[in-house]
Design a protein around this motif. Structure first.
Motif, PDB file in Angstrom:
ATOM      1  N   GLY A   1       0.831  -1.209   0.000  1.00 41.62           N
ATOM      2  CA  GLY A   1       0.000   0.000   0.000  1.00 41.62           C
ATOM      3  C   GLY A   1       0.855   1.244   0.000  1.00 41.62           C
ATOM      4  O   GLY A   1       0.905   1.983   0.977  1.00 41.62           O
ATOM      5  N   ALA A   2       1.538   1.495  -1.129  1.00 43.07           N
ATOM      6  CA  ALA A   2       2.577   2.536  -1.154  1.00 43.07           C
ATOM      7  C   ALA A   2       2.311   3.656  -2.147  1.00 43.07           C
ATOM      8  O   ALA A   2       3.204   4.449  -2.418  1.00 43.07           O
ATOM      9  CB  ALA A   2       3.925   1.883  -1.477  1.00 43.07           C
ATOM     10  N   SER A   3       1.107   3.769  -2.657  1.00 41.34           N
ATOM     11  CA  SER A   3       0.872   4.746  -3.716  1.00 41.34           C
ATOM     12  C   SER A   3       0.803   6.181  -3.212  1.00 41.34           C
ATOM     13  O   SER A   3       1.029   7.117  -3.978  1.00 41.34           O
ATOM     14  CB  SER A   3      -0.421   4.400  -4.472  1.00 41.34           C
ATOM     15  N   ARG A   4       0.506   6.366  -1.927  1.00 43.27           N
ATOM     16  CA  ARG A   4       0.338   7.736  -1.415  1.00 43.27           C
ATOM     17  C   ARG A   4       0.485   7.724   0.107  1.00 43.27           C
ATOM     18  O   ARG A   4       0.629   6.679   0.741  1.00 43.27           O
ATOM     19  CB  ARG A   4      -1.031   8.294  -1.801  1.00 43.27           C
ATOM     20  N   GLY A   5       0.430   8.918   0.694  1.00 42.67           N
ATOM     21  CA  GLY A   5       0.353   9.063   2.135  1.00 42.67           C
ATOM     22  C   GLY A   5       1.462   8.363   2.899  1.00 42.67           C
ATOM     23  O   GLY A   5       2.656   8.481   2.584  1.00 42.67           O
ATOM     24  N   ILE A   6       1.084   7.623   3.921  1.00 39.09           N
ATOM     25  CA  ILE A   6       2.028   6.955   4.809  1.00 39.09           C
ATOM     26  C   ILE A   6       2.884   5.949   4.044  1.00 39.09           C
ATOM     27  O   ILE A   6       4.107   5.885   4.225  1.00 39.09           O
ATOM     28  CB  ILE A   6       1.277   6.262   5.964  1.00 39.09           C
ATOM     29  N   GLY A   7       2.264   5.147   3.171  1.00 36.88           N
ATOM     30  CA  GLY A   7       3.013   4.143   2.429  1.00 36.88           C
ATOM     31  C   GLY A   7       4.071   4.747   1.534  1.00 36.88           C
ATOM     32  O   GLY A   7       5.220   4.280   1.499  1.00 36.88           O
ATOM     33  N   ALA A   8       3.716   5.798   0.805  1.00 42.93           N
ATOM     34  CA  ALA A   8       4.674   6.458  -0.085  1.00 42.93           C
ATOM     35  C   ALA A   8       5.826   7.069   0.708  1.00 42.93           C
ATOM     36  O   ALA A   8       6.991   7.017   0.275  1.00 42.93           O
ATOM     37  CB  ALA A   8       3.971   7.536  -0.907  1.00 42.93           C
ATOM     38  N   GLU A   9       5.523   7.610   1.878  1.00 49.50           N
ATOM     39  CA  GLU A   9       6.586   8.200   2.702  1.00 49.50           C
ATOM     40  C   GLU A   9       7.495   7.128   3.293  1.00 49.50           C
ATOM     41  O   GLU A   9       8.707   7.331   3.435  1.00 49.50           O
ATOM     42  CB  GLU A   9       5.972   9.061   3.811  1.00 49.50           C
TER      43      GLU A   9
ATOM     44  N   VAL B   1      -2.139  11.594  11.246  1.00 54.29           N
ATOM     45  CA  VAL B   1      -1.259  12.020  10.165  1.00 54.29           C
ATOM     46  C   VAL B   1      -2.061  12.741   9.085  1.00 54.29           C
ATOM     47  O   VAL B   1      -3.223  12.404   8.811  1.00 54.29           O
ATOM     48  CB  VAL B   1      -0.523  10.800   9.555  1.00 54.29           C
ATOM     49  N   ASP B   2      -1.430  13.697   8.453  1.00 56.96           N
ATOM     50  CA  ASP B   2      -2.061  14.484   7.395  1.00 56.96           C
ATOM     51  C   ASP B   2      -2.110  13.679   6.101  1.00 56.96           C
ATOM     52  O   ASP B   2      -1.280  13.831   5.210  1.00 56.96           O
ATOM     53  CB  ASP B   2      -1.293  15.789   7.196  1.00 56.96           C
ATOM     54  N   THR B   3      -3.092  12.779   6.027  1.00 53.10           N
ATOM     55  CA  THR B   3      -3.344  11.975   4.830  1.00 53.10           C
ATOM     56  C   THR B   3      -4.823  12.104   4.485  1.00 53.10           C
ATOM     57  O   THR B   3      -5.604  12.699   5.237  1.00 53.10           O
ATOM     58  CB  THR B   3      -3.013  10.493   5.076  1.00 53.10           C
ATOM     59  N   ASP B   4      -5.224  11.502   3.367  1.00 58.05           N
ATOM     60  CA  ASP B   4      -6.640  11.540   2.988  1.00 58.05           C
ATOM     61  C   ASP B   4      -7.509  10.962   4.098  1.00 58.05           C
ATOM     62  O   ASP B   4      -8.562  11.512   4.447  1.00 58.05           O
ATOM     63  CB  ASP B   4      -6.864  10.746   1.691  1.00 58.05           C
TER      64      ASP B   4
ATOM     65  N   ASP C   1      13.880  -8.403   4.199  1.00 54.27           N
ATOM     66  CA  ASP C   1      14.203  -8.238   5.617  1.00 54.27           C
ATOM     67  C   ASP C   1      13.037  -7.668   6.407  1.00 54.27           C
ATOM     68  O   ASP C   1      12.897  -7.950   7.601  1.00 54.27           O
ATOM     69  CB  ASP C   1      15.397  -7.282   5.761  1.00 54.27           C
ATOM     70  N   LEU C   2      12.230  -6.855   5.742  1.00 47.83           N
ATOM     71  CA  LEU C   2      11.186  -6.090   6.428  1.00 47.83           C
ATOM     72  C   LEU C   2       9.923  -6.061   5.586  1.00 47.83           C
ATOM     73  O   LEU C   2       9.978  -5.762   4.386  1.00 47.83           O
ATOM     74  CB  LEU C   2      11.697  -4.660   6.667  1.00 47.83           C
ATOM     75  N   LEU C   3       8.798  -6.376   6.203  1.00 53.62           N
ATOM     76  CA  LEU C   3       7.495  -6.278   5.553  1.00 53.62           C
ATOM     77  C   LEU C   3       6.656  -5.277   6.333  1.00 53.62           C
ATOM     78  O   LEU C   3       6.432  -5.447   7.534  1.00 53.62           O
ATOM     79  CB  LEU C   3       6.790  -7.635   5.541  1.00 53.62           C
ATOM     80  N   ILE C   4       6.201  -4.223   5.643  1.00 59.37           N
ATOM     81  CA  ILE C   4       5.344  -3.214   6.264  1.00 59.37           C
ATOM     82  C   ILE C   4       3.986  -3.265   5.575  1.00 59.37           C
ATOM     83  O   ILE C   4       3.887  -3.049   4.361  1.00 59.37           O
ATOM     84  CB  ILE C   4       5.943  -1.804   6.131  1.00 59.37           C
ATOM     85  N   ILE C   5       2.957  -3.571   6.350  1.00 58.07           N
ATOM     86  CA  ILE C   5       1.607  -3.657   5.788  1.00 58.07           C
ATOM     87  C   ILE C   5       0.867  -2.386   6.182  1.00 58.07           C
ATOM     88  O   ILE C   5       0.379  -2.238   7.301  1.00 58.07           O
ATOM     89  CB  ILE C   5       0.885  -4.921   6.285  1.00 58.07           C
ATOM     90  N   ASN C   6       0.802  -1.476   5.234  1.00 61.27           N
ATOM     91  CA  ASN C   6       0.230  -0.158   5.483  1.00 61.27           C
ATOM     92  C   ASN C   6      -1.213  -0.064   5.007  1.00 61.27           C
ATOM     93  O   ASN C   6      -2.018   0.638   5.609  1.00 61.27           O
ATOM     94  CB  ASN C   6       1.089   0.905   4.778  1.00 61.27           C
ATOM     95  N   ALA C   7      -1.555  -0.775   3.959  1.00 63.59           N
ATOM     96  CA  ALA C   7      -2.882  -0.632   3.350  1.00 63.59           C
ATOM     97  C   ALA C   7      -3.982  -1.036   4.323  1.00 63.59           C
ATOM     98  O   ALA C   7      -3.890  -2.053   5.017  1.00 63.59           O
ATOM     99  CB  ALA C   7      -2.957  -1.481   2.086  1.00 63.59           C
ATOM    100  N   SER C   8      -5.028  -0.242   4.363  1.00 67.56           N
ATOM    101  CA  SER C   8      -6.194  -0.549   5.197  1.00 67.56           C
ATOM    102  C   SER C   8      -7.331   0.375   4.787  1.00 67.56           C
ATOM    103  O   SER C   8      -7.154   1.247   3.934  1.00 67.56           O
ATOM    104  CB  SER C   8      -5.878  -0.361   6.691  1.00 67.56           C
ATOM    105  N   MET C   9      -8.488   0.179   5.407  1.00 72.76           N
ATOM    106  CA  MET C   9      -9.607   1.084   5.165  1.00 72.76           C
ATOM    107  C   MET C   9     -10.095   1.627   6.495  1.00 72.76           C
ATOM    108  O   MET C   9      -9.961   0.987   7.543  1.00 72.76           O
ATOM    109  CB  MET C   9     -10.750   0.379   4.433  1.00 72.76           C
ATOM    110  N   GLY C  10     -10.652   2.823   6.472  1.00 71.85           N
ATOM    111  CA  GLY C  10     -11.199   3.386   7.689  1.00 71.85           C
ATOM    112  C   GLY C  10     -12.019   4.624   7.419  1.00 71.85           C
ATOM    113  O   GLY C  10     -11.601   5.494   6.656  1.00 71.85           O
TER     114      GLY C  10
END
Length: 234
Positions: A12-20, A183-186, A73-82
């Motif tokens: 989930g890296a297209s924008r916001g927290i994931g992209a950063e 965080v300042d995201t959508d 080495d590292l897996l970050i699962i950022n994608a979610s809905m809310g």
């Protein structure tokens, strides 16, 4: 992937927290693999590779993505809905959608990338937690937004992380549920204006989270912390 750099996968890296996350991991000299949902999001700053058409709801798409990553080495699962919803106005299909994305989707991602993580020795899994999923906060310090099905799914996500930590710690894995804060995201703006009302820009949140991720060790007791390193009561 004949790469001796540390390898990070960000779901989930297209924008916001994931992209950063991708941007700052690249600056920390990681080789970063970013997954996105849409082919139009194939450019992610700092990514060594972008895998598109990856959906948390789809075991097939997650498995195909993982097959392109032989080691990590590292897996970050950022994608979610809310969203700011209530239980009494949420039907069972909507609740199942929350659970399928935020909980079962995280399970799909971890299961798919376990072989890649086992191929290296660092073996860190990070899931994006939240104080909204804390029983303590819900009972003693309730907040006015992001309750209902979102909070239910995040509480379940926290337990998912605990169970994975229990099962994988003997293999040298670290599982870290971490809260990025407001965080300042959508998604963050659904609760108001983060910058005007005390929230953080993504770069501040991700900098703090990466410091915490780098400091955690396999024999540490699992806990939920926020981007500043503060332990969140369960």
């Amino acid at each position: 992937m004949a790469n001796r750099k540390l390898v990070a996968v960000v779901i989930g890296a297209s924008r916001g927290i994931g992209a950063e996350f991708v941007k700052q991991l690249h600056e920390d000299e990681y080789c970063v693999i970013a997954t996105v949902r849409k082919s139009v999001d194939v450019h992610v700053q700092g990514a060594s590779m972008v895998v598109d058409a990856v959906e948390l709801e789809s075991t097939e798409s997650m498995t195909k993505a993982a097959q392109k990553v032989p080691e990590a080495d590292l897996l970050i699962i950022n994608a979610s809905m809310g969203e700011d919803e209530t239980m009494i106005t949420t039907d069972s299909n909507r609740l199942n959608h929350y659970l399928d994305l935020n909980v079962t989707g995280t399970h799909r991602a971890i299961q798919a990338f376990l072989p890649a993580l086992r191929a290296r020795k660092t073996r860190k899994i990070v899931v994006l937690a939240t104080y909204c999923g804390s029983f303590y906060h819900a009972i003693h310090e309730p907040i006015p937004t992001f309750n209902g099905p979102y909070a239910v799914s995040k509480a379940a996500l926290h337990m998912l992380a605990v169970q994975y930590h229990k099962e994988l710690s003997k293999e040298g894995f670290t599982v870290l549920p971490i809260d990025p804060g407001w965080v300042d995201t959508d998604m963050g703006r659904l609760a108001g204006d983060p910058i005007q009302e005390g929230g953080n820009p993504p770069e501040i949140s991700i900098k703090g989270m990466l410091e915490a991720i780098n400091s955690v060790k396999p024999d540490d007791e699992i806990r939920i912390i926020d981007y500043s390193g503060t332990v969140i009561p369960w």
